[in-house]
Design an enzyme around this catalytic site. Sequence first.
Site, PDB file in Angstrom:
ATOM      1  CB  CYS A 199      -0.954   0.004   1.191  1.00  0.00           C
ATOM      2  SG  CYS A 199      -0.135  -0.042   2.795  1.00  0.00           S
ATOM      3  N   GLY A 202     -12.885  -7.339   3.519  1.00  0.00           N
ATOM      4  CA  GLY A 202     -11.670  -8.028   3.114  1.00  0.00           C
ATOM      5  C   GLY A 202     -11.322  -9.094   4.139  1.00  0.00           C
ATOM      6  CB  ALA A 203     -10.721 -12.284   4.442  1.00  0.00           C
TER       7      ALA A 203
END
Length: 423
Positions: free
Chosen positions: A51, A188-189
């Site tokens: 990110c 998300g996971a």
Amino acid sequence: MAVWALGLNHTTAPLDLRGRFAYAADQLEPVLHGLRSTLNRRPETAIVSTCNRTEIYCAGDLGDRERTLDWLANSGGVSPALLRSHAYALEDGQAARHAFRVASGLDSMVLGEPQILGQMKDAVRAAEAAGAMGTTLNQLFQRSFAVAKEVRTSTEIGAHSISMAAAAVRLAGQLFEDIGQIRVLFIGAGEMIELAATHFAAKNPKSIAIANRTLERGEKLAARFGADVMRLADLPSRLHEFDAVVSCTASTLPIIGLGAVERALKVRRHRPIFMVDLAVPRDIEPEVKGLEDVYLYTVDDLAGVVQTAQASRQAAVAQAEAIIDAGVQSFMHWMDQRDPVRGVVPLIQQLNAQTDEWRALEIARARKLLAKGENIEAVLEAMSRGLTQKMLHGALAELHSADAEHREQTTEAISRLFLRRER
């Protein structure tokens, strides 16, 4: 062979530009194939994408660096000039130093954060699967991991670090009087969501829900926290149920739009919603931040929160940098041993330039004499004599100026260089 790195990160490029070059883990292998197919010499290549950064590491010809920048710009849909204004290009020792600092967490938004090491290892596995990893890059990354381990075990660089997830909990605590009374949704996971859910779960919120594209993976994570599971398709109709939303997926397009949040606020009668978008590219449309009852934070917004805990670790940075310096020297020594010519390349270049200059001068002089009608044999004789005098001048000057202590050593060196016998 040279080692070089080309990239952009949270210090050189804004979030939305970084988002254009973010690659999910399962994209790295095909992306590497695509990149290498455009390069003439197919160098060793690996891509680190998180990110906060996208970096391409190569071992090969430096001539491929500009082609790589053009390819990267094209893949992100921007001009090479725009990308160049936000990118950095590092070579050999500087590239190694950068890789070691990244692996050690010294180049992260959160000083000393450990997640980057796992992300770099993922990059190596993807490069190996793509057949793009060779001996030189393998050495670079394995040494990066070894340096990172030494930094973490020998210094306090990672002590008391505040992760993005912990920063999100801290901000939520400033908005809500009691986190134990709020409902939290995680979208998300992946690893970042798992980390965020762990931090929030420690505060015992009223409820936790996991929304994920794949229900099976969402259920596996939800089981750890006693959470509910929902499909991403149900988000628009259920968003109003949650007081806090934390999202981090690999989607290339926003999952939560402005309209969905506006409708949720209307149902909530404008009770505030705390939102954290940890994804790059964004999961939540940036316009959402303009809504009066929404508190939206991105990874860049969290930078100020995580910086507050860094002062206590600055003293360890110098010690970590010393470990990195030693690692860089060791790597460059390995490079020079593997390719002994590397260490004398600048001298070879200077010698070639000097002899080319002498040759050009003597040829120019010979042409002038020939133009005046001088005998060709005499001109060739003068040209050869001029060249040999120029080549011997330095050696003869050293012999004449050497003192008694160094004359024997100088004589031996000059004899070895100029009195060789052809076999």
